[in-house]
Scaffold this motif. Sequence first.
Motif, PDB file in Angstrom:
ATOM      1  N   TRP A 187      -6.073   1.469  -8.020  1.00  0.00           N
ATOM      2  CA  TRP A 187      -4.762   1.891  -8.248  1.00  0.00           C
ATOM      3  C   TRP A 187      -4.234   0.533  -8.658  1.00  0.00           C
ATOM      4  O   TRP A 187      -4.273  -0.558  -7.919  1.00  0.00           O
ATOM      5  CB  TRP A 187      -4.170   2.758  -7.372  1.00  0.00           C
ATOM      6  CG  TRP A 187      -3.925   2.263  -5.865  1.00  0.00           C
ATOM      7  CD1 TRP A 187      -4.646   2.867  -5.034  1.00  0.00           C
ATOM      8  CD2 TRP A 187      -2.907   1.522  -5.248  1.00  0.00           C
ATOM      9  NE1 TRP A 187      -4.381   2.485  -3.789  1.00  0.00           N
ATOM     10  CE2 TRP A 187      -3.516   1.469  -3.930  1.00  0.00           C
ATOM     11  CE3 TRP A 187      -2.108   0.590  -5.748  1.00  0.00           C
ATOM     12  CZ2 TRP A 187      -2.721   0.655  -3.045  1.00  0.00           C
ATOM     13  CZ3 TRP A 187      -1.153  -0.390  -4.764  1.00  0.00           C
ATOM     14  CH2 TRP A 187      -1.563  -0.143  -3.368  1.00  0.00           C
ATOM     15  N   ASP A 225       3.772   6.027  -5.498  1.00  0.00           N
ATOM     16  CA  ASP A 225       4.142   5.889  -6.767  1.00  0.00           C
ATOM     17  C   ASP A 225       3.827   7.256  -7.559  1.00  0.00           C
ATOM     18  O   ASP A 225       2.793   7.848  -7.240  1.00  0.00           O
ATOM     19  CB  ASP A 225       3.321   5.003  -7.505  1.00  0.00           C
ATOM     20  CG  ASP A 225       3.228   4.906  -8.889  1.00  0.00           C
ATOM     21  OD1 ASP A 225       4.281   5.322  -9.501  1.00  0.00           O
ATOM     22  OD2 ASP A 225       2.142   4.701  -9.312  1.00  0.00           O
ATOM     23  N   PHE A 246       0.629   7.565  -9.044  1.00  0.00           N
ATOM     24  CA  PHE A 246      -0.602   7.520  -8.294  1.00  0.00           C
ATOM     25  C   PHE A 246      -0.842   9.020  -7.794  1.00  0.00           C
ATOM     26  O   PHE A 246      -2.143   9.630  -7.723  1.00  0.00           O
ATOM     27  CB  PHE A 246      -0.566   6.811  -7.018  1.00  0.00           C
ATOM     28  CG  PHE A 246      -1.413   6.939  -5.970  1.00  0.00           C
ATOM     29  CD1 PHE A 246      -2.836   6.192  -5.876  1.00  0.00           C
ATOM     30  CD2 PHE A 246      -1.417   7.639  -4.844  1.00  0.00           C
ATOM     31  CE1 PHE A 246      -3.572   6.334  -4.964  1.00  0.00           C
ATOM     32  CE2 PHE A 246      -2.202   8.064  -3.888  1.00  0.00           C
ATOM     33  CZ  PHE A 246      -3.542   7.045  -3.843  1.00  0.00           C
ATOM     34  N   LEU A 263      -0.043  -1.173  -8.929  1.00  0.00           N
ATOM     35  CA  LEU A 263       1.276  -1.066  -8.732  1.00  0.00           C
ATOM     36  C   LEU A 263       2.065  -0.778  -9.999  1.00  0.00           C
ATOM     37  O   LEU A 263       1.840  -1.409 -11.177  1.00  0.00           O
ATOM     38  CB  LEU A 263       1.999  -2.217  -8.032  1.00  0.00           C
ATOM     39  CG  LEU A 263       1.522  -2.333  -6.401  1.00  0.00           C
ATOM     40  CD1 LEU A 263       1.949  -3.559  -5.869  1.00  0.00           C
ATOM     41  CD2 LEU A 263       2.083  -0.838  -5.865  1.00  0.00           C
ATOM     42  N   GLY A 308      -2.406  -4.545  -6.814  1.00  0.00           N
ATOM     43  CA  GLY A 308      -3.000  -3.156  -6.601  1.00  0.00           C
ATOM     44  C   GLY A 308      -3.954  -3.329  -5.572  1.00  0.00           C
ATOM     45  O   GLY A 308      -4.055  -4.019  -4.874  1.00  0.00           O
ATOM     46  N   HIS A 309      -4.973  -2.324  -5.972  1.00  0.00           N
ATOM     47  CA  HIS A 309      -6.031  -2.179  -4.979  1.00  0.00           C
ATOM     48  C   HIS A 309      -7.267  -1.840  -6.014  1.00  0.00           C
ATOM     49  O   HIS A 309      -7.384  -1.065  -6.664  1.00  0.00           O
ATOM     50  CB  HIS A 309      -5.758  -0.960  -3.856  1.00  0.00           C
ATOM     51  CG  HIS A 309      -6.933  -0.472  -3.443  1.00  0.00           C
ATOM     52  ND1 HIS A 309      -7.566  -0.756  -2.325  1.00  0.00           N
ATOM     53  CD2 HIS A 309      -7.537   0.867  -3.645  1.00  0.00           C
ATOM     54  CE1 HIS A 309      -8.611  -0.107  -1.820  1.00  0.00           C
ATOM     55  NE2 HIS A 309      -8.587   0.774  -2.721  1.00  0.00           N
ATOM     56  N   TRP A 351       0.915  -1.152  -0.090  1.00  0.00           N
ATOM     57  CA  TRP A 351      -0.045  -0.008   0.042  1.00  0.00           C
ATOM     58  C   TRP A 351       0.763   1.225   0.050  1.00  0.00           C
ATOM     59  O   TRP A 351       0.573   2.377  -0.586  1.00  0.00           O
ATOM     60  CB  TRP A 351      -0.936   0.014   1.149  1.00  0.00           C
ATOM     61  CG  TRP A 351      -1.865   1.004   1.110  1.00  0.00           C
ATOM     62  CD1 TRP A 351      -1.630   2.287   1.708  1.00  0.00           C
ATOM     63  CD2 TRP A 351      -3.183   0.991   0.870  1.00  0.00           C
ATOM     64  NE1 TRP A 351      -2.778   3.374   1.530  1.00  0.00           N
ATOM     65  CE2 TRP A 351      -3.685   2.349   0.772  1.00  0.00           C
ATOM     66  CE3 TRP A 351      -4.029  -0.030   0.388  1.00  0.00           C
ATOM     67  CZ2 TRP A 351      -5.330   2.688   0.473  1.00  0.00           C
ATOM     68  CZ3 TRP A 351      -5.422   0.296  -0.015  1.00  0.00           C
ATOM     69  CH2 TRP A 351      -6.030   1.477   0.082  1.00  0.00           C
ATOM     70  N   PRO A 393      -4.490   4.718 -12.421  1.00  0.00           N
ATOM     71  CA  PRO A 393      -5.336   4.923 -11.149  1.00  0.00           C
ATOM     72  C   PRO A 393      -6.605   5.827 -11.497  1.00  0.00           C
ATOM     73  O   PRO A 393      -6.508   6.890 -12.142  1.00  0.00           O
ATOM     74  CB  PRO A 393      -4.566   5.218 -10.343  1.00  0.00           C
ATOM     75  CG  PRO A 393      -3.226   6.103 -10.828  1.00  0.00           C
ATOM     76  CD  PRO A 393      -3.171   5.477 -11.995  1.00  0.00           C
ATOM     77  N   GLY A 418       1.991   1.933  -3.536  1.00  0.00           N
ATOM     78  CA  GLY A 418       1.293   2.390  -4.331  1.00  0.00           C
ATOM     79  C   GLY A 418       0.868   3.861  -4.157  1.00  0.00           C
ATOM     80  O   GLY A 418       0.660   4.538  -5.000  1.00  0.00           O
TER      81      GLY A 418
END
Length: 212
Positions: A115, A46, A49, A117, A96-97, A40, A209, A43
């Motif tokens: 998002w 980044d 992001f 990675l 990712g998420h 996290w 993202p 991420g």
Amino acid sequence: MTDGEDTDDKPLTLPTHELHGHGLRLRRWDPESDADVEAWLRGCLDPEFQRWNTPLKPMGDFDGVRDALRARFREDMTGSGASFRITDAATGEILGHVGINDINPAVRLAHIGYWVLPESRGRRVATRALTLAARFALTDLGLNRLELNAVGHHVSCRVAEGCGFRYEGTRRGAMFEAGRSDAFRDAHLHARIAGDAEPAVERGGGDRPSSP
């Protein structure tokens, strides 16, 4: 629905199980897992992001991220959110998420964001995860409408539209500018409702993202 039936207080199903499909495995983030916290944090740090998102509370270390994941876990338990870690179904690699946020059970409405990675981009991770999470929200959770904000770039809009989220207009001044809390920018509003058909999903392509 029978006459006099009150659905406003009907509880939503909590995301207690994993989601599987399109080569992915989605499960809730574990705030006590160092691997989850590290993923996290990477991420959020980044540059891609940060270019498109400005978190209300910056997270630059393990403690801050762990607190944020604990807050998301509490939202999961109360039914106000559903945050999933995206992993490769075959290898277990964290990709990712994707999160279903601000769930309003009274009107069956929520927002969704994601998002990916950096090392996982170009594999249609966002498209595959968004499709899985949207199906869960519009069936298992019983939601009627999901909204997605895409800020400043066409790639995120294409991901949204590829997952059945139609473009509905521009929300002026709806989000913070990158890295600022004193200036605003527009966001493209995409949405999908329960009656919309789910598009076919293929692998390959880009990922950027949306607002998580």
